[in-house]
Design a protein around this motif. Structure first.
Motif, mmCIF file in Angstrom:
data_model
loop_
_atom_site.group_PDB
_atom_site.id
_atom_site.type_symbol
_atom_site.label_atom_id
_atom_site.label_comp_id
_atom_site.label_asym_id
_atom_site.label_seq_id
_atom_site.Cartn_x
_atom_site.Cartn_y
_atom_site.Cartn_z
ATOM 1 N N VAL A 311 0.843 -1.193 0.000
ATOM 2 C CA VAL A 311 0.000 0.000 0.000
ATOM 3 C C VAL A 311 0.879 1.244 0.000
ATOM 4 O O VAL A 311 1.836 1.354 0.790
ATOM 5 N N MET A 312 0.564 2.189 -0.882
ATOM 6 C CA MET A 312 1.283 3.453 -0.947
ATOM 7 C C MET A 312 0.280 4.595 -0.826
ATOM 8 O O MET A 312 -0.452 4.888 -1.771
ATOM 9 N N PRO A 313 0.240 5.284 0.353
ATOM 10 C CA PRO A 313 -0.784 6.310 0.606
ATOM 11 C C PRO A 313 -0.321 7.741 0.351
ATOM 12 O O PRO A 313 -0.777 8.671 0.991
ATOM 13 N N SER A 314 0.581 7.944 -0.592
ATOM 14 C CA SER A 314 1.252 9.236 -0.771
ATOM 15 C C SER A 314 0.310 10.364 -1.193
ATOM 16 O O SER A 314 -0.658 10.152 -1.919
ATOM 17 N N ARG A 315 0.656 11.569 -0.756
ATOM 18 C CA ARG A 315 -0.010 12.777 -1.242
ATOM 19 C C ARG A 315 0.509 13.148 -2.625
ATOM 20 O O ARG A 315 -0.235 13.654 -3.463
ATOM 21 N N TYR A 316 1.790 12.962 -2.870
ATOM 22 C CA TYR A 316 2.376 13.207 -4.188
ATOM 23 C C TYR A 316 3.657 12.421 -4.316
ATOM 24 O O TYR A 316 4.270 12.020 -3.324
ATOM 25 N N GLU A 317 4.078 12.170 -5.542
ATOM 26 C CA GLU A 317 5.312 11.468 -5.867
ATOM 27 C C GLU A 317 5.839 11.996 -7.184
ATOM 28 O O GLU A 317 5.095 12.598 -7.961
ATOM 29 N N GLY A 318 7.123 11.763 -7.442
ATOM 30 C CA GLY A 318 7.658 11.952 -8.775
ATOM 31 C C GLY A 318 7.417 10.662 -9.531
ATOM 32 O O GLY A 318 6.429 10.480 -10.226
ATOM 33 N N LYS A 319 8.319 9.711 -9.353
ATOM 34 C CA LYS A 319 8.104 8.340 -9.820
ATOM 35 C C LYS A 319 8.643 7.434 -8.725
ATOM 36 O O LYS A 319 9.834 7.427 -8.444
ATOM 37 N N SER A 320 7.765 6.707 -8.087
ATOM 38 C CA SER A 320 8.127 5.947 -6.904
ATOM 39 C C SER A 320 8.935 4.704 -7.241
ATOM 40 O O SER A 320 8.472 3.829 -7.979
ATOM 41 N N ILE A 321 10.137 4.612 -6.674
ATOM 42 C CA ILE A 321 10.943 3.399 -6.816
ATOM 43 C C ILE A 321 10.280 2.245 -6.083
ATOM 44 O O ILE A 321 10.203 1.124 -6.586
ATOM 45 N N ALA A 322 9.793 2.516 -4.866
ATOM 46 C CA ALA A 322 9.191 1.448 -4.062
ATOM 47 C C ALA A 322 8.002 0.819 -4.778
ATOM 48 O O ALA A 322 7.800 -0.401 -4.717
ATOM 49 N N LEU A 323 7.231 1.633 -5.477
ATOM 50 C CA LEU A 323 6.094 1.103 -6.224
ATOM 51 C C LEU A 323 6.569 0.188 -7.351
ATOM 52 O O LEU A 323 6.015 -0.905 -7.555
ATOM 53 N N ASP A 324 7.596 0.606 -8.064
ATOM 54 C CA ASP A 324 8.146 -0.235 -9.133
ATOM 55 C C ASP A 324 8.707 -1.543 -8.569
ATOM 56 O O ASP A 324 8.583 -2.609 -9.193
ATOM 57 N N GLU A 325 9.300 -1.466 -7.385
ATOM 58 C CA GLU A 325 9.862 -2.669 -6.769
ATOM 59 C C GLU A 325 8.753 -3.636 -6.352
ATOM 60 O O GLU A 325 8.900 -4.858 -6.501
ATOM 61 N N ALA A 326 7.656 -3.101 -5.842
ATOM 62 C CA ALA A 326 6.517 -3.957 -5.501
ATOM 63 C C ALA A 326 5.953 -4.630 -6.752
ATOM 64 O O ALA A 326 5.527 -5.794 -6.723
ATOM 65 N N LYS A 327 5.963 -3.900 -7.875
ATOM 66 C CA LYS A 327 5.506 -4.493 -9.136
ATOM 67 C C LYS A 327 6.439 -5.618 -9.578
ATOM 68 O O LYS A 327 5.983 -6.676 -10.013
ATOM 69 N N ILE A 328 7.740 -5.389 -9.476
ATOM 70 C CA ILE A 328 8.708 -6.417 -9.864
ATOM 71 C C ILE A 328 8.509 -7.681 -9.029
ATOM 72 O O ILE A 328 8.619 -8.803 -9.543
ATOM 73 N N LEU A 329 8.178 -7.511 -7.755
ATOM 74 C CA LEU A 329 7.945 -8.654 -6.869
ATOM 75 C C LEU A 329 6.502 -9.161 -6.936
ATOM 76 O O LEU A 329 6.103 -10.016 -6.142
ATOM 77 N N CYS A 330 5.718 -8.611 -7.863
ATOM 78 C CA CYS A 330 4.369 -9.106 -8.174
ATOM 79 C C CYS A 330 3.442 -9.096 -6.975
ATOM 80 O O CYS A 330 2.743 -10.079 -6.691
ATOM 81 N N LYS A 331 3.416 -7.971 -6.268
ATOM 82 C CA LYS A 331 2.514 -7.824 -5.133
ATOM 83 C C LYS A 331 1.246 -7.088 -5.548
ATOM 84 O O LYS A 331 1.323 -6.088 -6.284
ATOM 85 N N PRO A 332 0.079 -7.510 -5.083
ATOM 86 C CA PRO A 332 -1.120 -6.687 -5.257
ATOM 87 C C PRO A 332 -0.891 -5.327 -4.600
ATOM 88 O O PRO A 332 -0.298 -5.248 -3.518
ATOM 89 N N ILE A 333 -1.347 -4.259 -5.259
ATOM 90 C CA ILE A 333 -1.005 -2.899 -4.846
ATOM 91 C C ILE A 333 -2.261 -2.062 -4.685
ATOM 92 O O ILE A 333 -3.169 -2.119 -5.522
ATOM 93 N N VAL A 334 -2.288 -1.257 -3.610
ATOM 94 C CA VAL A 334 -3.246 -0.167 -3.473
ATOM 95 C C VAL A 334 -2.433 1.120 -3.406
ATOM 96 O O VAL A 334 -1.529 1.248 -2.567
ATOM 97 N N VAL A 335 -2.736 2.077 -4.276
ATOM 98 C CA VAL A 335 -1.949 3.309 -4.359
ATOM 99 C C VAL A 335 -2.884 4.488 -4.562
ATOM 100 O O VAL A 335 -3.932 4.362 -5.205
ATOM 101 N N THR A 336 -2.518 5.615 -4.009
ATOM 102 C CA THR A 336 -3.349 6.811 -4.125
ATOM 103 C C THR A 336 -3.187 7.472 -5.496
ATOM 104 O O THR A 336 -2.183 7.298 -6.184
#
Length: 402
Positions: A311-336
Motif C-alpha cells: 500500500v502506498m498512501p502518498s499525497r504526491y510522488e515523482g516516480k516511486s521506486i518502491a512502487l516499481d519494486e513492488a511491481k517487480i515482486l508481483c505484489k497486489p497494490i493499493v496506491v493513491t
C-alpha cells in the motif's frame, strides 16, 4: 576513460539514494572513472557502493551547511567560522521580509550566504552530476567540469524552491534530468525558456538485483519486529515518515479497517521527522497492534515478497521506486491517485488506484482483502509485465555522458 563525479546529500534510506546505488551497480565501471561525494556518507546504502567507485570527502563547510545545527555531525565538523555562518543563516531567515521569501526558499537563501565560504572541489571532471535537488547549487558553483548534469527527483511544483532563483542554475547545466513525464511537464511549465534542457531518466529498478535480494531473509528473520512470525493478512508500506508519504492516512485507514472487523498487520519501513507523531496517532486510534513503524531496512525486499499487499498512501510522488519494486515482486497494490501514478499503475489491471484519503485507502484494502481472485488476477498481470527498466535507464544515462 571519462572521469565522472556524482554528488548526493547522504547514503541513507530514500528513493533517490536507492536509485543512485542501483545505477552505480549497473554501470560499466571498467570503462568509467567514478567519484562519489556523499556529504554524509553514513547510511544503509554505503556498503552497497561498488568497490570501483571512489568515495571522496566533502569539505567541512559543505557538511556544516547541509547538517542541522542540532545534529551531532554538525558539532563534529564545525568551527567558529562555520558556526557563525550557520547562526547567521538561521537568524537571517527569521528576519527576512515576505518579499524575500517569495523570491528565495530557505535553502536558496542559505546557499547565497554559504557559497562564498565553500571551497571549490579540488578535482576536475569530464561530467559532474548532482543527483538530488539541493546539491545542484554546489555542482554549478564549486565543481569544474566540461559538462554538468542536474537532477530534480520530484514534481517541481511540490518543492519549496523558487523558479526565479533556480533558473540561472538550470541555465548553466548541460541537462536537467527528472524521473517522469509528469515531473518534466512541471519543469517546462516553470522554466519554458529551458525546455530543451530537460530529460526524463527514470529511477532505476533492476529485477535482477531485486529478485536476488528478495530471497535474502536473514535480516528479516532476525529483526525482532514481529513480521516473520505474523500470520495475519500482512500489508507493507515503504517511505520516509514525512507529510508527503501520507502515513497519517494509513493510520486512519487502519482504524477504519479495525472497526470493520478486518484482522491485519500493517508494517511501515522507513524513518523521518513524523515518526513520533505517527506513533502517537496509532495509540490514540487504538491501532498500535495493527500498524507497526519498524524503521529502515537495508534490504526491504523480503518484506515485500512475504506481504499479502503493498500500500502506498502518498499525497504526491515523482516516480516511486518502491512502487516499481513492488511491481517487480508481483505484489497486489493499493496506491493513491497522485498525478504521476498513471505512469506505473493501470487501475484494476496491475493495482488499485484510490482517492487520496483514509476512507478510500481503507476501501481499496478491503476490496483486495475480501477478494482472493482479484489479488491473483493482479499478480498474474504483473508477472506478464516487464517492470525492470535497468537496461533502458543505463543506456539513456550513458548517452548523456557522450
Amino acid at each position: 576513460m571519462k572521469k565522472i563525479l556524482f554528488v548526493i546529500h547522504r547514503l541513507d534510506a530514500g528513493g533517490a539514494e536507492k536509485s543512485l546505488v542501483s545505477l552505480l551497480n549497473s554501470l560499466p565501471l571498467d570503462s568509467l572513472d567514478i567519484d562519489l561525494m556523499a556529504i554524509n556518507p553514513n547510511g544503509i546504502f554505503r556498503n552497497q557502493i561498488p568497490d570501483k567507485v571512489h568515495l571522496i570527502t566533502a569539505s567541512r563547510e559543505l557538511i556544516c551547511k547541509s547538517e542541522k545545527i542540532t545534529s551531532k555531525r554538525f558539532w563534529q565538523y564545525t568551527n567558529i567560522k562555520t558556526l557563525l555562518i550557520k547562526v547567521a543563516c538561521i537568524l537571517g531567515d527569521r528576519l527576512r521580509s515576505n518579499n524575500s521569501k517569495k523570491l528565495k526558499s530557505r535553502g536558496q537563501y542559505d546557499n547565497d550566504i554559504w557559497k562564498s565560504h565553500i571551497p571549490d572541489c579540488k578535482n576536475e571532471y569530464d561530467v559532474a552530476i548532482s543527483y538530488m535537488d539541493g546539491v545542484n547549487y554546489y555542482v554549478i558553483d564549486h565543481v569544474k567540469a566540461k559538462r554538468k548534469i542536474l537532477w530534480c527527483h520530484n514534481d517541481y511544483n511540490k518543492l519549496e524552491y523558487k523558479p526565479e532563483y533556480d533558473e540561472k542554475y538550470y541555465g548553466k547545466a548541460y541537462k536537467v534530468c527528472t524521473i517522469s513525464d509528469i515531473c518534466k511537464k512541471s519543469l517546462v511549465e516553470n522554466f519554458p525558456k529551458l525546455s530543451d534542457k530537460f530529460e526524463v531518466v527514470e529511477n532505476i529498478s533492476s529485477a535482477r538485483i531485486i529478485n536476488a535480494q528478495a530471497e535474502m531473509h536473514k535480516e528479516m528473520k532476525h529483526a525482532n519486529d514481529g513480521f516473520a512470525e505474523d500470520r495475519r493478512f500482512k500489508i507493507v508500506s515503504i517511505g520516509r515518515l514525512s507529510e508527503q508519504k501520507g502515513f497519517d492516512y494509513a493510520v486512519e485507514a487502519a482504524r477504519i479497517l479495525k472497526d470493520d472487523g478486518l484482522t491485519l498487520g500493517w508494517y511501515v519501513l522507513g524513518e523521518g521527522p513524523l515518526r513520533k507523531s505517527l506513533e502517537e496517532q496509532t495509540k490514540n486510534s487504538s491501532v498500535e497492534d495493527t500498524v507497526k513503524f519498524i524503521g529502515v531496512r537495508s534490504n526491504p525486499y523480503p518484506y515485500i515478497k512475504d506481504a499479502d499487499l503493498y500500500v502506498m498512501p502518498s499525497r504526491y510522488e515523482g516516480k516511486s521506486i518502491a512502487l516499481d519494486e513492488a511491481k517487480i515482486l508481483c505484489k497486489p497494490i493499493v496506491v493513491t491517485n497522485y498525478p504521476s501514478v498513471g505512469d506505473a499503475i493501470i487501475n484494476g489491471k496491475n493495482g488499485l488506484i484510490v482517492d487520496i484519503n483514509a476512507q478510500s485507502i481503507a476501501d481499496g484494502i478491503t476490496k483486495l482483502y475480501n477478494n482472493e481472485n482479484l489479488r491473483k488476477e493482479l499478480v498474474k498481470n504483473l508477472r506478464q509485465e516487464d517492470c525492470s527498466n535497468e537496461k533502458r535507464v543505463v543506456a539513456k544515462f550513458l548517452e548523456l555522458l557522450k
